[in-house]
Design an enzyme around this catalytic site. Structure first.
Site, mmCIF file in Angstrom:
data_model
loop_
_atom_site.group_PDB
_atom_site.id
_atom_site.type_symbol
_atom_site.label_atom_id
_atom_site.label_comp_id
_atom_site.label_asym_id
_atom_site.label_seq_id
_atom_site.Cartn_x
_atom_site.Cartn_y
_atom_site.Cartn_z
ATOM 1 N N SER A 23 -23.570 -6.955 -153.407
ATOM 2 C CA SER A 23 -24.347 -7.626 -154.454
ATOM 3 C C SER A 23 -25.689 -6.952 -154.704
ATOM 4 O O SER A 23 -26.671 -7.253 -154.007
ATOM 5 C CB SER A 23 -24.576 -9.093 -154.080
ATOM 6 O OG SER A 23 -23.365 -9.794 -154.025
ATOM 7 N N PRO A 24 -25.794 -6.069 -155.680
ATOM 8 C CA PRO A 24 -27.092 -5.495 -156.044
ATOM 9 C C PRO A 24 -28.061 -6.597 -156.473
ATOM 10 O O PRO A 24 -27.687 -7.517 -157.204
ATOM 11 C CB PRO A 24 -26.753 -4.577 -157.223
ATOM 12 C CG PRO A 24 -25.297 -4.285 -157.076
ATOM 13 C CD PRO A 24 -24.687 -5.514 -156.478
ATOM 14 N N GLY A 25 -29.291 -6.513 -155.983
ATOM 15 C CA GLY A 25 -30.285 -7.542 -156.278
ATOM 16 C C GLY A 25 -30.378 -8.601 -155.220
ATOM 17 O O GLY A 25 -31.361 -9.337 -155.158
ATOM 18 N N LEU A 27 -31.146 -8.896 -151.728
ATOM 19 C CA LEU A 27 -31.751 -7.976 -150.767
ATOM 20 C C LEU A 27 -31.186 -8.145 -149.363
ATOM 21 O O LEU A 27 -31.044 -7.163 -148.630
ATOM 22 C CB LEU A 27 -33.269 -8.176 -150.759
ATOM 23 C CG LEU A 27 -33.971 -7.945 -152.116
ATOM 24 C CD1 LEU A 27 -35.483 -8.029 -151.947
ATOM 25 C CD2 LEU A 27 -33.569 -6.612 -152.733
ATOM 26 N N ALA A 28 -30.856 -9.374 -148.969
ATOM 27 C CA ALA A 28 -30.282 -9.584 -147.637
ATOM 28 C C ALA A 28 -28.905 -8.938 -147.537
ATOM 29 O O ALA A 28 -28.561 -8.331 -146.519
ATOM 30 C CB ALA A 28 -30.192 -11.071 -147.331
ATOM 31 N N ASN A 111 -22.303 -21.577 -156.529
ATOM 32 C CA ASN A 111 -21.837 -20.789 -157.666
ATOM 33 C C ASN A 111 -20.456 -21.202 -158.150
ATOM 34 O O ASN A 111 -19.906 -20.573 -159.046
ATOM 35 C CB ASN A 111 -21.788 -19.306 -157.306
ATOM 36 C CG ASN A 111 -23.140 -18.752 -156.923
ATOM 37 O OD1 ASN A 111 -23.325 -18.292 -155.809
ATOM 38 N ND2 ASN A 111 -24.092 -18.821 -157.819
ATOM 39 N N HIS A 138 -16.424 -8.667 -157.052
ATOM 40 C CA HIS A 138 -15.855 -9.514 -156.001
ATOM 41 C C HIS A 138 -15.963 -10.990 -156.337
ATOM 42 O O HIS A 138 -15.100 -11.781 -155.957
ATOM 43 C CB HIS A 138 -16.508 -9.214 -154.648
ATOM 44 C CG HIS A 138 -17.959 -9.557 -154.564
ATOM 45 N ND1 HIS A 138 -18.931 -8.874 -155.247
ATOM 46 C CD2 HIS A 138 -18.615 -10.513 -153.858
ATOM 47 C CE1 HIS A 138 -20.110 -9.383 -154.972
ATOM 48 N NE2 HIS A 138 -19.953 -10.386 -154.141
ATOM 49 N N GLU A 175 -23.260 -18.098 -163.692
ATOM 50 C CA GLU A 175 -23.343 -18.136 -162.234
ATOM 51 C C GLU A 175 -23.351 -19.558 -161.672
ATOM 52 O O GLU A 175 -23.592 -19.756 -160.484
ATOM 53 C CB GLU A 175 -24.582 -17.373 -161.764
ATOM 54 C CG GLU A 175 -24.586 -15.913 -162.150
ATOM 55 C CD GLU A 175 -23.739 -15.033 -161.236
ATOM 56 O OE1 GLU A 175 -23.805 -15.201 -160.008
ATOM 57 O OE2 GLU A 175 -23.005 -14.178 -161.765
ATOM 58 N N HIS A 246 -30.670 -15.614 -158.125
ATOM 59 C CA HIS A 246 -30.398 -16.924 -158.720
ATOM 60 C C HIS A 246 -31.678 -17.755 -158.685
ATOM 61 O O HIS A 246 -32.529 -17.554 -157.806
ATOM 62 C CB HIS A 246 -29.302 -17.677 -157.955
ATOM 63 C CG HIS A 246 -27.952 -17.049 -158.062
ATOM 64 N ND1 HIS A 246 -27.108 -16.904 -156.986
ATOM 65 C CD2 HIS A 246 -27.282 -16.523 -159.122
ATOM 66 C CE1 HIS A 246 -25.981 -16.328 -157.369
ATOM 67 N NE2 HIS A 246 -26.074 -16.085 -158.661
ATOM 68 N N ASN A 361 -26.126 -12.529 -145.535
ATOM 69 C CA ASN A 361 -25.554 -12.079 -146.806
ATOM 70 C C ASN A 361 -26.312 -12.650 -147.994
ATOM 71 O O ASN A 361 -25.868 -12.538 -149.134
ATOM 72 C CB ASN A 361 -24.081 -12.481 -146.890
ATOM 73 C CG ASN A 361 -23.145 -11.299 -146.697
ATOM 74 O OD1 ASN A 361 -23.504 -10.176 -146.972
ATOM 75 N ND2 ASN A 361 -21.941 -11.565 -146.218
ATOM 76 N N CYS A 367 -27.002 -22.521 -150.931
ATOM 77 C CA CYS A 367 -25.901 -21.715 -151.473
ATOM 78 C C CYS A 367 -24.542 -22.249 -151.052
ATOM 79 O O CYS A 367 -23.553 -22.058 -151.758
ATOM 80 C CB CYS A 367 -26.030 -20.274 -151.003
ATOM 81 S SG CYS A 367 -27.305 -19.328 -151.859
#
Length: 447
Positions: A23-25, A27-28, A111, A138, A175, A246, A361, A367
């Site tokens: 997942s680009p963006g 950071l974790a 999501n 994904h 999303e 998000h 992640n 989430c």
């Protein structure tokens, strides 16, 4: 006003939980890419959070993981042979595609869909639109199975409407509830729906990280649900650039309270004006803002203070914030969190929960859950086998202990035995949760 509660539908972590960095963006996700995961610990942490909320008196439901690896994706991309051969070939030829097919990302149920409670819907039903999640390969796999899952949990069509995902097209990138907040006086009363978007469909986006939610997607969801008192707000560009992929990374709200970082919204003053106007005559919104000086974006993203659950707990006068232990361990975030309870504001207590496997992640407590406001009658109409109880907790914990690996390196995802193990686990799970013998693709395909 009809009495209602806010139930949590938590995603059960799947057997292929891994750190592949898809997942680009996020950071974790990027930081921990390539590390060894522990699917068993991840699933038990998630069940522990469900039990924590159940014991607080908050209704809980369990959403099942999706089938992974997603062999159907690899077949659609030209890989052939039996399922084991498809996986083996994909990992040799196109490892990035193979990794995407294995993602356990449906665990992040925030999501899964956008939800409109019956108190706000034009037809008096609870409406769900599963997110198409098309920004990342994904996650774009999830919509159809999520719809099947929600239809099993909320099957009564006189009370619930589970729609198809929006068209899988960039103009309608959606999303789900990670970008939606509902404020109200009481859960059963009419509320104000905040739809937070990152870009417009025809806008030229030049940010370093993708803006995953379009305004047009949320406008379509609002129309099909007939969601009343809608407020459309732009997420702060600086927040997206800082790793808030998000809005729920920088903002959380429930009842009258909106708790947010100063960079959460592009037009902070305009946000307050619009929310107050929409709430006029219903309730007085309470805005709890944290400044960049108090909590810089780097600490915010590291601690996930705002990706906490803001809870109405029976018997307590003020709200409870359930934060990840990373908030406690970050000095700046911890200072902000502890100041909330001493301020005589709407948040009376901060509790901490360990969901470290998910956090690595980029997914905190918020989430892992989809919030659904339900009346007593709607609550009773949901699938009782998915209602979380201490007994179900014990059954699922035993299932996880027997079925899940305690170590999974990215290279282990190429093991064809993982597919067999996962399918055997899910085949048992459908019986536990009364999902039906045709719930998963492998059950319908006879493989």
């Amino acid at each position: 006003m009809t009495f209602a509660v806010e139930a949590n539908c938590d995603g059960l972590v799947g057997p292929t939980h891994s750190f592949v960095g898809l997942s680009p963006g996020n950071l974790a996700s990027q930081k921990n890419a390539g590390e060894v995961s522990n699917p068993r610990a991840a699933a038990l942490e998630g069940l522990g959070k469900m039990r924590r909320l159940h014991d607080l008196g908050v209704p809980q439901f369990v959403l099942p993981p999706h089938e992974r690896p997603a062999v159907s994706l690899l077949r659609a991309l030209g890989f052939s042979g039996n399922d084991g051969a498809v996986i083996e070939s994909a990992w040799k030829v196109a490892p990035a595609l193979a990794a995407a097919s294995c993602s356990a990302s449906p665990m992040w149920a925030a999501n899964a869909a956008t939800v409109t409670p019956s108190a706000d819907a034009a037809d008096g039903r609870v409406h769900f639109t599963p997110a198409n999640l098309l920004t990342n390969l994904h996650r774009s796999l999830e919509g159809p199975q999520t719809r099947r899952s929600l239809r099993r949990l909320f099957a009564d069509e006189t009370r619930f409407a589970v729609h198809e995902p929006l068209p899988a097209q960039p103009h309608f990138a959606d999303e789900g509830a990670a970008n939606h907040v509902r404020l109200c006086a009481e859960h059963g009363a009419p509320g104000v729906n905040l739809f937070v978007w990152g870009r417009e469909a025809w806008e030229r986006w030049d940010g370093a990280f993708p803006a995953r939610q379009t305004r047009e997607a949320f406008e379509a969801v609002q129309r099909r649900h007939g969601a009343a008192r809608a407020v459309f707000l732009r997420q702060g560009r600086a927040a997206i650039a800082g790793g808030a992929f998000h809005n729920d990374v920088v903002c959380v709200g429930t009842r009258e309270c909106l708790f947010f970082h100063e960079r959460a919204f592009e037009d902070r003053a305009g946000m307050e004006r619009q929310v107050r106007a929409a709430a006029e005559g219903l309730f007085e919104p309470v805005f709890v803002e944290v400044s960049e000086a108090e909590l810089p974006m780097a600490d915010l993203v590291a601690s996930y203070l705002f990706n906490s659950q803001l809870l109405v707990v029976p018997g307590e006068d003020r709200l409870v914030l359930l934060a990840p232990v990373e908030t406690r361990d970050n000095p700046r975030a911890h200072a902000v969190a502890e100041s909330l309870a001493s301020s005589n504001g709407p948040i009376g207590r901060v509790d901490y929960i360990d969901v470290r496997q998910s956090m690595r992640n980029g997914g905190g407590p918020a989430c892992l859950r989809l919030r659904v406001v339900l009346t007593d009658e709607e609550l009773a109409a949901a699938n009782p086998a998915q209602r979380f109880t201490p007994g179900l907790h014990a059954t699922l914990a035993d299932w996880v202990e027997r079925r899940y690996r305690d170590r999974l390196a990215p290279a282990d995802l190429a093991d064809p035995n993982l597919l067999t193990e996962s399918r055997e686990a899910l085949d048992e799970l459908v019986g536990i949760l009364d999902l039906g013998a045709d719930f998963y693709p492998f059950q319908r395909n006879g493989t």
